[in-house]
Write a protein that holds these residues in place. Structure first.
Motif, PDB file in Angstrom:
ATOM      1  N   CYS A 157      15.556  -1.915 -59.356  1.00  0.00           N
ATOM      2  CA  CYS A 157      15.698  -0.568 -58.781  1.00  0.00           C
ATOM      3  C   CYS A 157      16.664   0.302 -59.577  1.00  0.00           C
ATOM      4  O   CYS A 157      17.059   1.381 -59.112  1.00  0.00           O
ATOM      5  N   GLY A 158      17.083  -0.153 -60.753  1.00  0.00           N
ATOM      6  CA  GLY A 158      17.900   0.672 -61.629  1.00  0.00           C
ATOM      7  C   GLY A 158      19.395   0.470 -61.535  1.00  0.00           C
ATOM      8  O   GLY A 158      20.165   1.187 -62.196  1.00  0.00           O
ATOM      9  N   HIS A 182      19.847   2.341 -52.192  1.00  0.00           N
ATOM     10  CA  HIS A 182      20.630   3.173 -53.104  1.00  0.00           C
ATOM     11  C   HIS A 182      20.251   3.049 -54.572  1.00  0.00           C
ATOM     12  O   HIS A 182      20.877   3.698 -55.412  1.00  0.00           O
ATOM     13  N   GLY A 183      19.255   2.227 -54.899  1.00  0.00           N
ATOM     14  CA  GLY A 183      18.714   2.196 -56.253  1.00  0.00           C
ATOM     15  C   GLY A 183      19.751   2.118 -57.352  1.00  0.00           C
ATOM     16  O   GLY A 183      20.559   1.175 -57.404  1.00  0.00           O
ATOM     17  N   PRO A 184      19.775   3.102 -58.262  1.00  0.00           N
ATOM     18  CA  PRO A 184      20.665   3.029 -59.428  1.00  0.00           C
ATOM     19  C   PRO A 184      22.140   3.228 -59.111  1.00  0.00           C
ATOM     20  O   PRO A 184      22.973   3.078 -59.988  1.00  0.00           O
ATOM     21  N   ARG A 185      22.454   3.535 -57.863  1.00  0.00           N
ATOM     22  CA  ARG A 185      23.863   3.714 -57.483  1.00  0.00           C
ATOM     23  C   ARG A 185      24.527   2.399 -57.088  1.00  0.00           C
ATOM     24  O   ARG A 185      25.697   2.392 -56.714  1.00  0.00           O
ATOM     25  N   ALA A 229      25.383   7.459 -62.309  1.00  0.00           N
ATOM     26  CA  ALA A 229      24.279   6.541 -62.020  1.00  0.00           C
ATOM     27  C   ALA A 229      23.080   6.881 -62.883  1.00  0.00           C
ATOM     28  O   ALA A 229      22.905   8.014 -63.340  1.00  0.00           O
ATOM     29  N   MET A 246      18.782   6.918 -63.667  1.00  0.00           N
ATOM     30  CA  MET A 246      17.662   7.583 -63.012  1.00  0.00           C
ATOM     31  C   MET A 246      17.084   6.695 -61.904  1.00  0.00           C
ATOM     32  O   MET A 246      17.003   5.477 -62.048  1.00  0.00           O
ATOM     33  N   ALA A 247      16.699   7.332 -60.799  1.00  0.00           N
ATOM     34  CA  ALA A 247      16.066   6.602 -59.701  1.00  0.00           C
ATOM     35  C   ALA A 247      14.728   6.031 -60.168  1.00  0.00           C
ATOM     36  O   ALA A 247      14.015   6.658 -60.960  1.00  0.00           O
ATOM     37  N   GLN A 248      14.413   4.822 -59.690  1.00  0.00           N
ATOM     38  CA  GLN A 248      13.169   4.173 -60.061  1.00  0.00           C
ATOM     39  C   GLN A 248      12.353   3.851 -58.816  1.00  0.00           C
ATOM     40  O   GLN A 248      12.904   3.697 -57.716  1.00  0.00           O
ATOM     41  N   GLU A 249      11.058   3.748 -58.989  1.00  0.00           N
ATOM     42  CA  GLU A 249      10.199   3.401 -57.867  1.00  0.00           C
ATOM     43  C   GLU A 249      10.476   1.970 -57.431  1.00  0.00           C
ATOM     44  O   GLU A 249      10.608   1.060 -58.258  1.00  0.00           O
ATOM     45  N   ILE A 250      10.591   1.783 -56.128  1.00  0.00           N
ATOM     46  CA  ILE A 250      10.851   0.449 -55.597  1.00  0.00           C
ATOM     47  C   ILE A 250       9.594  -0.400 -55.737  1.00  0.00           C
ATOM     48  O   ILE A 250       8.514   0.002 -55.288  1.00  0.00           O
TER      49      ILE A 250
END
Length: 304
Positions: free
Chosen positions: A135-136, A109-112, A183, A185-189
């Motif tokens: 992961c933000g 879920h990254g930035p969430r 949330a 911005m999504a970031q690359e894992i």
């Protein structure tokens, strides 16, 4: 929202459950170090607050407003919106462990994700919180001065750029406020994070793929006596063996100390047993010598 707690964490979790509004806008997944012992934490959380709390089943879908507590002796992971329970190798010498949940939540879920570390000894959760930040996601830590056991919060603050430092009194309001914010911005894992997650659930061939994220060390695993790989670029240092056991530096030192003490007690037992056997053998030899001498005297008397 993912929360990790150990010694001293249950009172904080109960206060959190009591302070959360009914039908709050998110799911909360909790790892409280419990080992293989029976846990009544879901019942305690339900009695304290107005939201459902459960030990989930593997494959269960997340629902908002529910507290999910890792069952005894099971790691709890997130795969998309589903919970996955495993009996994979212990991490930081515990199962359930905090790091596997945090790592899987960051990937899913990254930035969430909001990760929270509460009272506890040593440093389980620090690596997981670093994964969430990478992961933000957001990092929240209980103030060590407010924690019954400051070890885990202190380690998190020492190594992670935390977004909020809270007390027991401010925890619930802070988390509810953060959950209502948009949330990032999504970031690359990061590839090493993804690789370690795959290793922790046994997907690749561990002995081959460990070389992708670390180098063999000169230290053996306290749990299985296999070689530990030192993971590259980790601060604080971390280690993992090919059977899946993973350690932070503090948890490795703690496990080694426990193993050394166990070895000393076993050595003492063997020495005491050897002393007993030698004394018994000595007494038996003395008794046999006396019996032989007595029999010789009897024969001499009869001959006369």
């Amino acid at each position: 929202m993912v929360i990790g707690a150990s010694a001293g964490g249950i009172p904080v979790l109960l206060e959190l459950a009591a302070a959360l509004p009914a039908r709050f806008p998110g799911a909360i997944l909790i790892v409280q170090h419990i080992g293989a012992h029976r846990s009544y934490l879901p019942e305690l959380l339900r009695d304290s607050g107005s939201n459902p709390a459960v030990h989930p089943t593997s494959g269960q879908v997340l629902e908002r407003g529910t507290l999910y507590v890792a069952p005894p002796d099971r790691h709890m992971l997130l795969v998309g919106n589903h919970i996955r329970l495993t009996h994979d190798a212990k991490e930081n010498h515990v199962r359930p462990a905090i790091d596997p949940l945090f790592r899987s939540a960051a990937i899913a879920h990254g930035p969430r994700v909001i990760g929270t570390i509460l009272s506890g000894r040593l440093d389980d959760g620090t690596a997981g919180l670093l994964a969430i930040k990478a992961c933000g996601g957001l990092a929240v830590v209980q103030d060590p001065e407010d924690a019954q056991e400051p070890g885990m919060p202190r380690s998190a603050l020492d190594h992670v750029a935390c977004d909020r430092v809270v007390t027991r009194a401010s925890l619930a309001d802070t988390l509810v406020s953060l959950m209502r914010e948009p949330a990032g911005m999504a970031q690359e894992i990061p590839p090493p994070l993804l690789e370690e997650h795959r290793l922790s659930v046994g997907e690749p061939e561990p002995m081959d793929d460990l070389d992708n994220i670390g180098v063999p060390s000169k230290i053996v695993c306290p749990d299985c006596s296999g070689v530990l790989w030192s993971l590259s670029g980790k601060h604080p240092p971390r280690y993992r063996c090919h059977t899946g056991h993973a350690y932070s530096l503090q948890s490795l030192l703690h496990a080694q100390a426990a193993r050394a003490e166990d070895a000393l007690w076993k050595a003492l037992r063997v020495l005491e047993e050897r002393e007993y056997l030698l004394r018994s053998a000595s007494q038996d030899d003395e008794a046999a010598h006396i019996a032989l001498h007595s029999e010789t005297l009897k024969k001499m008397i009869r001959a006369k």
